[in-house]
Design an enzyme around this catalytic site. Structure first.
Site: not given
Lengths: 321, 321
Positions: B133, B186
């Protein structure tokens, strides 16, 4: 139900904040607590007729007294004009961080409701207790008052509207509370707080609040312990509590699950698994407080599940018509 | 155990933040999710040999790909030099707020561990997924990755050290997720956040986190609903999601318990009691999204309790000595 003319009640002390849960978590303990005697009179007035155990520090003026205001607000709400004499016996130190004013306010609201034949449910008495607290402190700590009123461990999820949630606790959870005789005024402790906090710290804090609640509800003692960390309030307030770090260290080394300031201090509390550990923790904390030269009071109990209780009651003399 | 030579796995999408639980709460859903195929090779290298469903947006370079990094980190941790070919089939929109990169990273870590004969427990795979991630996003959302890996509803109590707590959910809790086809990166959503937040709001937020966890663990649907309020992140982020207030209104009127942004959006989710309500809520949200002129995907399921699953596996050919 027979109508009562006088009643004597006990209302418990409370630990608010509970390390990570500033302004939202609280629980009641078995001792100390306040005793109040309320007697119905024909005077038409609410009066504080006696206060003991406060070294003369609390106001007898009913509108300035936390117990007096709770009774006044209760009667106003029901639209009743009723004379009441209140005798308040403080059995815990003022300004100790143990919810002293909340105990008096809750005891008063509970007692007057019993005297009136309990027309309101217990949880519905909270607003009157909070008005009492506001009179005494300038603001209302629902975390103390709700815990004192409902007993057990409470989460004040929301203040507006008021939403109090009961949280179950593990069978073998014990509390140790120590109150060193040092003065730390609540208002000064409030002033230490910053209006803005780092988002990063707030995230840490709400992770811990979630963990503490999950730990309590699932009887996961280790999780309870890991969650008892306060990165927002304790770093500021602990600096005003003499020996705070040493007391914490002694408590943790003696086996406490976690440690924190009770309310705004100077009392400090721990959770432990089992009464033996809670007692050992008490002794370890006492050693440190003694070595610092302070007198103190120490209390070991489970979380108090009862809230206020009736100690004695006297029925009204029936007038013959 | 027979050693595997190739495996195909599914890893679920996740809803992170869960309204009040910014950066600490998340849960998995049944669909959408990613499929990954991993094959052991003699090349000695980890390679991404194919990515489908990403419109060419994801990097094939293994050190930049969330799945690739998860596998690299896993092998490095075990001290194994092993060739692996990864085929990644994205079956959910990128940048949707549904934990797309977490699903790929978790699927990859889960798959390589299965291929190696599962020497690590599932929960111990989280650090590798988080490294994946971090490669993709610049930071690690443990709330997505932990939920995708462990299944169910998780609380990330702490990031350092990492402490993930499973939270039980009521039997009849259903999730509706809608993803409108609008782009909300994001990183831009992160930039909206303020570094400092008012203490007052932080207190409201941790009251709600506590309430949501208590509601989930005690199957108190009304408390779950009351706790689904975000006074810190949603007021900022919702302004970048077209029609947010209208979608919320429609969902709540259709009977949802509560509503929020999924991750950093633009997906939005609700909890409902029972599948019929969750379906009605889906239709109500669809109506609004359609009226705004967006295409969308909608998903109704329970909280996914499984996490990643094996779809197919092939055993290694035994070499004859």
């Amino acid at each position: 139900m027979e109508k009562l003319s006088s009643i004597s009640v006990f209302a418990p002390a409370t630990v608010a904040n509970v390390t990570c849960g500033f302004d939202v978590l609280g629980f009641a303990i078995d001792a100390p607590g306040d005793t109040l005697e309320l007697t119905l009179t024909e005077t038409g007035e609410v009066r504080i007729t006696e206060i003991t155990g406060d070294e003369g520090k609390l106001p007898l003026a009913v509108e300035k007294n936390t117990a007096g205001v709770a009774v006044l607000e209760y009667l106003k709400h029901l639209g009743i004009k009723q004379g009441v004499d209140i005798r308040l016996h403080k059995q815990m130190p003022l300004g100790s961080g143990l919810g002293s004013s909340a105990a008096s306010a809750v005891g008063a609201a509970f007692a007057i409701n019993e005297l009136m034949g309990a027309p309101l449910e217990r949880k519905d008495l909270l607003p009157f207790a909070l008005e009492g607290e506001r009179a005494a402190c300038g603001f209302a700590h629902a975390d103390n008052a709700a815990a004192a009123l409902m007993g057990g461990f409470v989460l004040v999820r929301s203040y507006e509207p008021l939403d109090v949630v009961n949280i179950s606790v593990p069978e073998d959870l014990f509390v140790t509370v120590i109150h060193p005789d040092v003065e730390v005024p609540t208002k000064q402790m409030r002033k230490l707080l910053k209006e803005q906090v780092p988002l990063k710290d707030a995230v840490t804090q709400w992770g811990n609040v979630g963990g503490l609640i999950a730990g309590l509800m699932s009887s996961d003692y280790a999780l309870i312990g890991r969650s008892m960390e306060d990165v927002i309030v304790e770093p500021l307030r602990s600096t005003l509590i003499p020996g705070f770090q040493e007391v914490r260290k002694a408590a943790m080394e003696a086996g406490a699950l976690g440690f924190g300031i009770s309310g705004s201090g100077p009392s400090q509390f721990t959770f432990s698994q089992g009464p033996e550990t809670a007692q050992k923790v008490a002794e370890a904390m006492e050693e440190v407080i003694k070595s610092l030269g302070f007198t103190y009071q120490v209390y070991v109990s489970k979380v108090n599940m009862q809230g206020p209780t009736v100690l004695a009651a006297e029925a009204q003399q029936q007038s013959t018509v």
